[in-house]
Design a protein around this motif. Structure first.
Motif, PDB file in Angstrom:
ATOM      1  N   LEU A 119     -21.551  -5.052  -8.149  1.00 29.45           N
ATOM      2  CA  LEU A 119     -22.299  -3.815  -8.337  1.00 29.45           C
ATOM      3  C   LEU A 119     -21.457  -2.826  -9.129  1.00 29.45           C
ATOM      4  CD1 LEU A 119     -23.816  -3.446  -4.755  1.00 29.45           C
ATOM      5  CD2 LEU A 119     -25.022  -4.203  -6.798  1.00 29.45           C
ATOM      6  N   PRO A 120     -22.110  -1.859  -9.812  1.00 28.95           N
ATOM      7  CA  PRO A 120     -21.360  -0.932 -10.672  1.00 28.95           C
ATOM      8  C   PRO A 120     -20.771   0.244  -9.909  1.00 28.95           C
ATOM      9  CG  PRO A 120     -23.684  -0.467 -10.868  1.00 28.95           C
ATOM     10  CD  PRO A 120     -23.567  -1.656  -9.939  1.00 28.95           C
ATOM     11  N   TRP A 121     -20.419   0.040  -8.649  1.00 23.62           N
ATOM     12  CA  TRP A 121     -19.815   1.097  -7.848  1.00 23.62           C
ATOM     13  C   TRP A 121     -18.928   0.461  -6.775  1.00 23.62           C
ATOM     14  CZ3 TRP A 121     -20.846   0.970  -2.641  1.00 23.62           C
ATOM     15  CH2 TRP A 121     -21.999   0.282  -2.242  1.00 23.62           C
ATOM     16  N   ARG A 122     -18.068   1.274  -6.195  1.00 27.41           N
ATOM     17  CA  ARG A 122     -17.206   0.854  -5.093  1.00 27.41           C
ATOM     18  C   ARG A 122     -17.099   1.993  -4.086  1.00 27.41           C
ATOM     19  NH1 ARG A 122     -18.082  -3.142  -7.146  1.00 27.41           N
ATOM     20  NH2 ARG A 122     -16.711  -4.826  -7.871  1.00 27.41           N
ATOM     21  N   ALA A 123     -16.930   1.639  -2.829  1.00 30.46           N
ATOM     22  CA  ALA A 123     -16.742   2.634  -1.772  1.00 30.46           C
ATOM     23  C   ALA A 123     -15.665   2.156  -0.818  1.00 30.46           C
ATOM     24  CB  ALA A 123     -18.043   2.881  -1.016  1.00 30.46           C
ATOM     25  N   ARG A 124     -14.855   3.084  -0.381  1.00 31.19           N
ATOM     26  CA  ARG A 124     -13.845   2.800   0.639  1.00 31.19           C
ATOM     27  C   ARG A 124     -13.954   3.874   1.717  1.00 31.19           C
ATOM     28  NH1 ARG A 124     -14.158  -1.024  -1.913  1.00 31.19           N
ATOM     29  NH2 ARG A 124     -12.539  -2.217  -3.023  1.00 31.19           N
ATOM     30  N   PHE A 125     -14.098   3.428   2.958  1.00 33.53           N
ATOM     31  CA  PHE A 125     -14.127   4.361   4.088  1.00 33.53           C
ATOM     32  C   PHE A 125     -12.755   4.345   4.738  1.00 33.53           C
ATOM     33  CE2 PHE A 125     -14.994   5.464   8.583  1.00 33.53           C
ATOM     34  CZ  PHE A 125     -15.537   6.721   8.378  1.00 33.53           C
ATOM     35  N   LEU A 126     -12.141   5.531   4.821  1.00 32.38           N
ATOM     36  CA  LEU A 126     -10.818   5.690   5.411  1.00 32.38           C
ATOM     37  C   LEU A 126     -10.992   6.309   6.797  1.00 32.38           C
ATOM     38  CD1 LEU A 126     -10.335   5.378   2.344  1.00 32.38           C
ATOM     39  CD2 LEU A 126      -8.553   7.117   2.517  1.00 32.38           C
ATOM     40  N   PRO A 127     -10.915   5.502   7.859  1.00 34.47           N
ATOM     41  CA  PRO A 127     -11.208   6.030   9.196  1.00 34.47           C
ATOM     42  C   PRO A 127     -10.137   6.989   9.707  1.00 34.47           C
ATOM     43  CG  PRO A 127     -10.485   3.741   9.317  1.00 34.47           C
ATOM     44  CD  PRO A 127     -10.610   4.068   7.861  1.00 34.47           C
ATOM     45  N   HIS A 128     -10.577   7.939  10.509  1.00 35.63           N
ATOM     46  CA  HIS A 128      -9.687   8.899  11.184  1.00 35.63           C
ATOM     47  C   HIS A 128     -10.502   9.539  12.302  1.00 35.63           C
ATOM     48  CE1 HIS A 128      -7.235  12.541  11.842  1.00 35.63           C
ATOM     49  NE2 HIS A 128      -6.235  11.802  11.378  1.00 35.63           N
ATOM     50  N   PRO A 129      -9.893   9.832  13.439  1.00 32.14           N
ATOM     51  CA  PRO A 129     -10.673  10.388  14.558  1.00 32.14           C
ATOM     52  C   PRO A 129     -11.291  11.750  14.273  1.00 32.14           C
ATOM     53  CG  PRO A 129      -8.309  10.358  15.055  1.00 32.14           C
ATOM     54  CD  PRO A 129      -8.503   9.546  13.829  1.00 32.14           C
ATOM     55  N   THR A 130     -10.682  12.556  13.414  1.00 37.97           N
ATOM     56  CA  THR A 130     -11.218  13.902  13.156  1.00 37.97           C
ATOM     57  C   THR A 130     -11.465  14.200  11.675  1.00 37.97           C
ATOM     58  OG1 THR A 130      -8.972  14.832  13.103  1.00 37.97           O
ATOM     59  CG2 THR A 130     -10.141  14.851  15.236  1.00 37.97           C
ATOM     60  N   GLN A 131     -10.762  13.510  10.769  1.00 40.29           N
ATOM     61  CA  GLN A 131     -10.906  13.783   9.335  1.00 40.29           C
ATOM     62  C   GLN A 131     -11.053  12.485   8.533  1.00 40.29           C
ATOM     63  OE1 GLN A 131      -8.311  16.882   7.593  1.00 40.29           O
ATOM     64  NE2 GLN A 131      -7.498  17.234   9.660  1.00 40.29           N
ATOM     65  N   PRO A 132     -12.102  11.723   8.781  1.00 36.50           N
ATOM     66  CA  PRO A 132     -12.303  10.511   7.984  1.00 36.50           C
ATOM     67  C   PRO A 132     -12.644  10.865   6.544  1.00 36.50           C
ATOM     68  CG  PRO A 132     -14.231  10.936   9.329  1.00 36.50           C
ATOM     69  CD  PRO A 132     -13.195  11.941   9.745  1.00 36.50           C
ATOM     70  N   VAL A 133     -12.487   9.902   5.658  1.00 32.62           N
ATOM     71  CA  VAL A 133     -12.690  10.117   4.227  1.00 32.62           C
ATOM     72  C   VAL A 133     -13.548   8.995   3.655  1.00 32.62           C
ATOM     73  CG1 VAL A 133     -11.528  10.102   1.965  1.00 32.62           C
ATOM     74  CG2 VAL A 133     -10.568  11.442   3.855  1.00 32.62           C
ATOM     75  N   LEU A 134     -14.450   9.372   2.768  1.00 29.21           N
ATOM     76  CA  LEU A 134     -15.208   8.398   1.984  1.00 29.21           C
ATOM     77  C   LEU A 134     -14.806   8.559   0.520  1.00 29.21           C
ATOM     78  CD1 LEU A 134     -17.443   6.282   1.558  1.00 29.21           C
ATOM     79  CD2 LEU A 134     -19.067   8.182   1.319  1.00 29.21           C
ATOM     80  N   VAL A 135     -14.360   7.469  -0.081  1.00 30.41           N
ATOM     81  CA  VAL A 135     -14.076   7.439  -1.510  1.00 30.41           C
ATOM     82  C   VAL A 135     -15.195   6.633  -2.166  1.00 30.41           C
ATOM     83  CG1 VAL A 135     -12.370   6.929  -3.287  1.00 30.41           C
ATOM     84  CG2 VAL A 135     -11.622   7.477  -0.958  1.00 30.41           C
ATOM     85  N   PHE A 136     -15.976   7.284  -3.010  1.00 27.49           N
ATOM     86  CA  PHE A 136     -17.170   6.683  -3.591  1.00 27.49           C
ATOM     87  C   PHE A 136     -17.069   6.780  -5.107  1.00 27.49           C
ATOM     88  CE2 PHE A 136     -21.813   7.182  -4.757  1.00 27.49           C
ATOM     89  CZ  PHE A 136     -22.142   5.863  -4.532  1.00 27.49           C
ATOM     90  N   SER A 137     -17.065   5.634  -5.777  1.00 30.96           N
ATOM     91  CA  SER A 137     -16.861   5.588  -7.221  1.00 30.96           C
ATOM     92  C   SER A 137     -18.011   4.862  -7.896  1.00 30.96           C
ATOM     93  CB  SER A 137     -15.538   4.876  -7.544  1.00 30.96           C
ATOM     94  OG  SER A 137     -15.333   4.791  -8.938  1.00 30.96           O
ATOM     95  N   VAL A 138     -18.584   5.500  -8.917  1.00 31.51           N
ATOM     96  CA  VAL A 138     -19.673   4.911  -9.697  1.00 31.51           C
ATOM     97  C   VAL A 138     -19.254   4.914 -11.164  1.00 31.51           C
ATOM     98  CG1 VAL A 138     -22.113   5.075 -10.353  1.00 31.51           C
ATOM     99  CG2 VAL A 138     -21.384   5.756  -8.050  1.00 31.51           C
ATOM    100  N   HIS A 139     -19.508   3.820 -11.864  1.00 30.80           N
ATOM    101  CA  HIS A 139     -19.159   3.788 -13.273  1.00 30.80           C
ATOM    102  C   HIS A 139     -20.012   4.796 -14.038  1.00 30.80           C
ATOM    103  CE1 HIS A 139     -18.254   2.372 -17.315  1.00 30.80           C
ATOM    104  NE2 HIS A 139     -17.237   1.722 -16.779  1.00 30.80           N
TER     105      HIS A 139
END
Length: 451
Positions: A119-139
């Motif tokens: 697919l022309p995108w990628r996502a990485r979920f960075l878990p954390h109990p209070t400050q999780p992060v989503l890195v979402f990349s689309v071409h």
């Protein structure tokens, strides 16, 4: 939308396809740091539904006998397999550290996407109990900055219990926003463009564009993302802009221009050449503007040494109004119409021209490309309980990129530079000059506020 749907690449998408790999992976990774705990399964479900609802997120570049098209894949078990590859959980990143996030953001920006496979995108979920992060990349070939913002809004909406709106693939041509609406308007459009181009060249004679580039590199290498927060709160920026009778966008532009000019104080003909994006959707005939895709053009304004900040603001505002009027009058129909035909030259020739221009240093000199989202509070739906604390957009370009947005009272400035010609030390010098400009503006306003 049928399974066999294919779309031609418009001029911007053809550029991204030709420049892919040479300029670097032309991705748009956005980092969303949440303000509280978020369920990993909910994020995954939101992204899977997004893939279903947004056709172009299932797009792959497919060769034709002459050129390339974007094929929209059917939403089936093959897409399930590609989704499992695109959406993953990433452990071991300190999500509370901006430095750690920026380093991961940089790595993610430099990772290529497989446009031919999908697919022309990628996502990485960075878990954390209070400050999780989503890195979402689309071409970038899939959508522009406004499209990315729509995706971010859709993700946050789904995490807050709202349905993701349907975003069907549309005809990607920009011609309706560029061409005169009557054939007899063409002569006047071409004549105005010719006069304006000659006047612009005369005005630029002898100018020295201030950049952070050191020397010349014949090839691109990697890019780096840096996170920066202005030492002026978002509310103070609004108040300062109001006091100067302008917008936050123009005030920030003037501060950026003055920061570049501060790096060349002894050069009287120094200019800060700032490229700005213009959303062509506003120039489509009523009711015909597409929602998702690539519909962006650009123009360049020049900040020059001015006696006061007010004079700099006045100069930049006049230039912006002049350029926008050119789009409104369809004065750029000829050059932008020519670009619409560039896909006919094919990817090989276009890539050759890009590589050769870089090697021979023929790209127009630019100080930076400035893109300001303004207040990003709109990414949250009304009554949202799942919210983001920080949002850091990024992409790559031939020029230094400055993003800007305000969120939760903070003024964020993500900066993306090509490493082949721009050093970390020079970026630090520029950001220090920008902070100095911000403090000068704030300090100059305090006596007025006290009065």
């Amino acid at each position: 939308m049928s399974a066999a749907t294919t779309l031609p690449l418009n001029r911007s998408e053809h550029l991204y396809w030709a420049g892919e790999g040479h300029i670097g992976p032309i991705n748009q990774p956005y980092v969303l740091r949440f303000a509280g705990p978020v369920d990993e399964a909910a994020v995954r479900q939101a992204l899977r539904e997004l893939t279903t609802q947004v056709d172009r997120l299932r797009g792959v570049v497919e060769p034709r006998a002459f050129g390339h098209h974007l094929r929209i894949l059917p939403d089936d078990h093959f897409v399930d397999q590609l989704f499992a590859d695109a959406c993953r959980v990433q452990h071991g990143i300190d999500t509370t550290s901006r430095e750690a996030l920026a380093a991961f953001h940089t790595d993610f920006l430099n990772e290529p996407l497989s446009l031919e496979r999908g697919l022309p995108w990628r996502a990485r979920f960075l878990p954390h109990p209070t400050q999780p992060v989503l890195v979402f990349s689309v071409h970038h070939l899939i959508g522009d900055g406004r499209s990315m913002v729509s995706l971010v809004c859709a993700i946050l909406g789904r995490l807050n219990g709202h349905a993701i709106p349907r975003m069907a693939a549309e005809n990607p041509s920009m011609a309706p926003a560029v061409n005169p609406q009557r054939w007899w308007h063409w002569p006047g459009s071409i004549a105005r463009w010719w006069r304006q181009s000659r006047a612009d060249r005369r005005a630029a004679a002898g100018e020295h564009t201030v950049t952070l580039n050191r020397g010349h590199s014949p090839r691109y290498t990697t890019s780096t993302v840096r996170y920066h927060e202005l030492p002026v709160p978002a509310d103070a920026m609004k108040a300062l802009a109001k006091a100067h009778g302008t917008t936050v966008n123009t005030l920030l532009m003037a501060m950026v221009a003055n920061a570049f000019l501060a790096l060349a104080p002894e050069q009287p003909r120094a200019v800060a050449a700032i490229r700005l994006s213009v959303d062509l959707r506003r120039y489509f005939p009523e009711g015909q503007a597409p929602a998702f895709g690539n519909y962006v053009s650009s123009f360049t304004v020049k900040g020059r040494h001015q006696p006061t900040l007010a004079a700099q603001i006045t100069s930049l505002e006049a230039q912006v109004k002049d350029h926008l009027a050119r789009y409104e009058r369809r004065d750029l129909a000829l050059p932008l119409g020519f670009y619409e035909w560039l896909p006919l030259m094919g990817r090989t020739l276009y890539s050759h021209l890009i590589v050769r221009s870089k090697a021979k240093n023929r790209f127009p000199p630019l100080s930076c490309h400035l893109s300001n989202l303004g207040s990003a509070e709109f990414v949250h739906p009304k009554g949202a309980t799942v919210r983001v604390q920080e949002l850091w957009p990024a992409t790559v370009s031939t020029a230094l990129i400055l993003g800007a947005l305000s969120l939760n009272g903070q003024q964020f400035i993500p900066l993306i530079s090509q490493d082949d010609e721009v050093s970390a030390a020079d970026v630090a010098r520029f950001l220090a000059a920008l902070d100095t400009q911000a403090r000068h503006v704030l300090d100059a306003s305090r006596p007025q506020a006290a009065a």
